[in-house]
Design a protein around this motif. Structure first.
Motif, PDB file in Angstrom:
ATOM      1  N   ARG A   1       4.084   5.943  -3.550  1.00 24.53           N
ATOM      2  CA  ARG A   1       3.241   4.517  -2.438  1.00 24.53           C
ATOM      3  C   ARG A   1       2.869   4.090  -3.356  1.00 24.53           C
ATOM      4  O   ARG A   1       3.826   2.154  -2.690  1.00 24.53           O
ATOM      5  N   SER A   2       1.905   4.276  -4.064  1.00 25.24           N
ATOM      6  CA  SER A   2       0.857   2.161  -4.106  1.00 25.24           C
ATOM      7  C   SER A   2       1.780   1.472  -4.514  1.00 25.24           C
ATOM      8  O   SER A   2       2.673   1.640  -5.933  1.00 25.24           O
TER       9      SER A   2
ATOM     10  N   GLY B   1      -6.536   6.858  -8.894  1.00 25.72           N
ATOM     11  CA  GLY B   1      -8.441   6.384  -8.348  1.00 25.72           C
ATOM     12  C   GLY B   1      -8.951   6.420  -7.143  1.00 25.72           C
ATOM     13  O   GLY B   1      -9.275   5.618  -6.616  1.00 25.72           O
ATOM     14  N   GLU B   2      -7.490   4.685  -6.628  1.00 22.75           N
ATOM     15  CA  GLU B   2      -7.419   4.101  -5.252  1.00 22.75           C
ATOM     16  C   GLU B   2      -5.914   3.651  -4.829  1.00 22.75           C
ATOM     17  O   GLU B   2      -5.010   4.714  -5.353  1.00 22.75           O
ATOM     18  N   ALA B   3      -5.886   3.932  -3.266  1.00 19.60           N
ATOM     19  CA  ALA B   3      -4.855   3.829  -2.175  1.00 19.60           C
ATOM     20  C   ALA B   3      -4.128   2.583  -3.032  1.00 19.60           C
ATOM     21  O   ALA B   3      -2.582   3.128  -2.373  1.00 19.60           O
TER      22      ALA B   3
ATOM     23  N   ASN C   1      12.019  -7.646 -13.515  1.00 20.04           N
ATOM     24  CA  ASN C   1      10.777  -7.410 -13.147  1.00 20.04           C
ATOM     25  C   ASN C   1      10.118  -5.918 -13.506  1.00 20.04           C
ATOM     26  O   ASN C   1      10.371  -4.824 -14.091  1.00 20.04           O
ATOM     27  N   LEU C   2       8.954  -6.290 -13.177  1.00 21.93           N
ATOM     28  CA  LEU C   2       7.786  -5.044 -13.842  1.00 21.93           C
ATOM     29  C   LEU C   2       7.325  -4.731 -12.595  1.00 21.93           C
ATOM     30  O   LEU C   2       7.084  -4.953 -11.542  1.00 21.93           O
ATOM     31  N   TYR C   3       7.221  -3.040 -12.991  1.00 20.07           N
ATOM     32  CA  TYR C   3       6.867  -1.999 -11.362  1.00 20.07           C
ATOM     33  C   TYR C   3       6.233  -1.202 -11.262  1.00 20.07           C
ATOM     34  O   TYR C   3       6.566   0.142 -12.664  1.00 20.07           O
ATOM     35  N   MET C   4       4.998  -1.935 -10.838  1.00 20.14           N
ATOM     36  CA  MET C   4       3.802  -0.854 -11.139  1.00 20.14           C
ATOM     37  C   MET C   4       3.404   0.273  -9.970  1.00 20.14           C
ATOM     38  O   MET C   4       3.334  -0.442  -8.726  1.00 20.14           O
ATOM     39  N   THR C   5       3.510   1.749 -10.033  1.00 17.93           N
ATOM     40  CA  THR C   5       3.011   2.456  -9.017  1.00 17.93           C
ATOM     41  C   THR C   5       2.304   3.513  -9.135  1.00 17.93           C
ATOM     42  O   THR C   5       1.610   3.813 -10.786  1.00 17.93           O
TER      43      THR C   5
ATOM     44  N   PRO D   1       0.975  -1.235   0.059  1.00 13.40           N
ATOM     45  CA  PRO D   1      -0.355  -0.288   0.165  1.00 13.40           C
ATOM     46  C   PRO D   1       0.657   0.859  -0.004  1.00 13.40           C
ATOM     47  O   PRO D   1       0.045   2.300  -0.737  1.00 13.40           O
ATOM     48  N   ASN D   2       2.226   1.369   0.587  1.00 16.68           N
ATOM     49  CA  ASN D   2       2.898   2.275   0.086  1.00 16.68           C
ATOM     50  C   ASN D   2       4.433   1.102   0.455  1.00 16.68           C
ATOM     51  O   ASN D   2       4.745   1.805   2.454  1.00 16.68           O
ATOM     52  N   LEU D   3       5.220   1.902   0.110  1.00 18.40           N
ATOM     53  CA  LEU D   3       6.388   1.414  -0.658  1.00 18.40           C
ATOM     54  C   LEU D   3       7.083   1.991   0.309  1.00 18.40           C
ATOM     55  O   LEU D   3       8.460   1.302   0.942  1.00 18.40           O
TER      56      LEU D   3
END
Length: 550
Positions: A123-124, A147-149, A139-143, A104-106
């Protein structure tokens, strides 16, 4: 009713995701260019998961990130952030533990290493490994879920499925790239072999062709071919690509260079960044801005005679194991072609020598004897003629015949008429020194080993030309007040030294066009089976030593 509607909405969302994943798989599998495939994977992953930012980190065998493909970050932002991450923090966790990770918060994670300056806030987080050939490719990284936490279970499931599809697409792209490289490898060998079979016997054009084709083979920025000029020194004989002009002709020491190590061991050396490698000769690396590189030996008759260096610029991606293998295989095959070329040149040389011996024999036994007989007949005729004017005219013709006989004999022994006619090498060098002293106004000392001069009689023309070109360089560049010419013995070799007390220069600096004469001298010495040694320093004069076998 409300629960049913909610389930329907969930079902639609899942169906939409499945359709999107199917389209994504088709899109990335239809593309064969690896850079395009990697960028498309990142873009599709961000769209599927609703991420504001995305990235794909390509991992080298040692666990270091070598490429970082991004989504949602402009080129200006990437430049402001600085170098790509190397694999610390959360990114390092995914490398060491390659399994999906959702946070939820790296920044609150224990492994978080923070962000560099100018980095956008994130954050996410959602990450998943990409596997190709059974190994983790990256590696795939998404952040920053829009619209969502935080990212959802469905996002994680979608990313894992896309990562699996990406692994297949990457594998296909790699296989396609390898097949194309193999085609180029075969094409390069075919071109070189065809040039040799069609009669290209000169080594220099072949080396230029080899350098160009090797660079094209692995999409490198620069290729060099370095050859030995003495036991302690090498020279960049061929340079092709970026900064080639700065490198061409640069001297490289055997000790303290990767090329020297390759020449000594006969084994290739690959470096990920030559600019920070202690084995590399840094003046060469700096002039060529060399980063990732591989150096492989070029072998003739079982002995390395040079190295083939293939390099990319500092900051570029490293050469892969496949690319290094291609360069090594290419160099091996090229060495066979060069050996064939050497044998062809040797056969041509022997044929020329046989023809020269035949012509010399005919000239000596036929033409010279005939001219000599004519001269004797004319001299006998002169004794029978009472008119002194006619006698004088006949003697002039006899003298001309004698001169023609001498010229023919000089040609037979490989000596041209002119300065060497009717003179030994010792006398020819003395006359050359006198002529230089008279025209340049610079005193010349001469010291010649008579025994060495006699043993070099058959190559006197080449020795004299070396001395003449060296003195021409002194006149043009040295501003010297004194010059010495020495011909002496060193073991089984002869050494011709031209020493001046002029302005000198730095031999380690790249040679300018003004010093083109030094390259000519080196090539002439090598053509005689020898080498050129150069000793100089600014303000301390220059010594040029041509070392040739006796």
């Amino acid at each position: 009713m409300a629960d049913t509607a909610a389930r329907n909405r969930t079902r639609v969302t899942r169906e939409q995701r499945q359709a999107a994943l199917l389209r994504a798989g088709l899109e990335i599998s239809a593309e064969l260019s690896l850079p395009v495939v990697l960028q498309r994977i990142v873009d599709l992953a961000a769209d599927l998961t609703g991420a504001r930012y995305g990235a794909l980190g390509v991992i080298a065998p040692g666990g270091r990130i070598t490429e970082f493909i991004t989504h949602g970050v402009t080129g200006e932002q990437r430049q402001a952030i600085g170098p790509i991450p190397v694999g610390h923090g959360i990114l390092g966790l995914l490398i060491s533990e390659p399994r999906p990770l959702r946070l939820p918060n790296l920044q609150q994670h224990a492994r978080s290493a923070g962000f560099p300056s100018n980095h956008p806030p994130m954050r996410s987080f959602l990450g998943a490994p990409v596997r190709a050939r059974g190994q983790v490719f990256g590696n795939l990284y998404m952040t920053e879920k829009r619209g969502e936490a935080e990212f959802t279970d469905e996002d994680e499931e979608s990313l894992v499925i896309l990562a699996g599809q990406a692994g297949v697409a990457i594998e296909n792209s790699r296989l396609f790239a390898e097949s194309r490289q193999r085609e180029r490898w075969l094409g390069a060998l075919r071109e070189i072999t065809q040039a040799i079979l069609e009669g290209e016997s000169e080594l220099e054009p072949l080396l230029v062709m080899i350098a160009h084709r090797a660079r094209d083979l692995v999409d490198a920025d620069l290729t060099t071919i370095t050859t030995a000029v003495s036991a302690a020194d090498l020279e960049i004989r061929i340079a092709d690509g970026v900064n080639a002009d700065e490198l061409l002709g640069m001297p490289v020491p055997v000790e303290g260079s990767i090329s020297g190590e390759v020449m000594r061991t006969g084994r290739p050396v690959t470096v990920t960044d030559a600019s920070v490698d202690s084995r590399a000769f840094q003046p060469m690396v700096s002039a060529g801005r060399i980063g990732p590189a591989t150096f492989v030996p070029l072998v003739v008759r079982g002995t390395p005679f040079g190295t083939l260096g293939v390099a990319r610029m500092v900051g570029s991606t490293a050469l892969t194991a496949v690319e290094v293998g291609l360069v090594e295989s290419f160099a091996t095959q090229v060495s066979l072609a060069l050996e064939h070329s050497r044998l062809q040149r040797e056969l041509s040389r022997l044929a020329v020598m046989d023809e020269r011996e035949r012509i010399a024999s005919e000239l000596h036994d036929g033409v010279i004897q005939g001219l000599f007989g004519m001269g004797l007949s004319l001299q006998a005729t002169a004794l029978m003629v009472p008119d002194p004017a006619i006698q004088h005219r006949i003697e002039e013709v006899v003298t001309q015949l004698d001169g023609s006989i001498r010229d023919l004999r000089n040609y037979i022994f490989g000596l041209g008429p002119g300065l060497l006619a009717d003179r030994h090498l010792h006398q020819a060098l003395s006359d050359l020194g006198d002529d230089f002293q008279r025209t340049a106004g610079v005193p010349v000392d001469l010291e010649v080993d008579a025994g060495v001069a006699a043993e070099l009689a058959g190559r006197a023309g080449d020795i004299l030309q070396l001395a003449r070109e060296s003195l021409a360089n002194v006149r043009r560049h040295a501003a010297a007040g004194h010059v010495s010419i020495r011909l002496s013995r060193r073991g089984t070799t002869a050494v011709l030294e031209i020493d001046d007390n002029g302005r000198g220069f730095d031999p380690a600096a790249p040679l300018s066009e003004d010093h083109h004469g030094l390259r000519n001298l080196r090539r002439r010495a090598e053509a005689m089976g020898g080498s050129l040694e150069l000793t100089s320093a600014p303000g301390r004069g220059t010594r040029v030593s041509a070392v040739v076998p006796i």
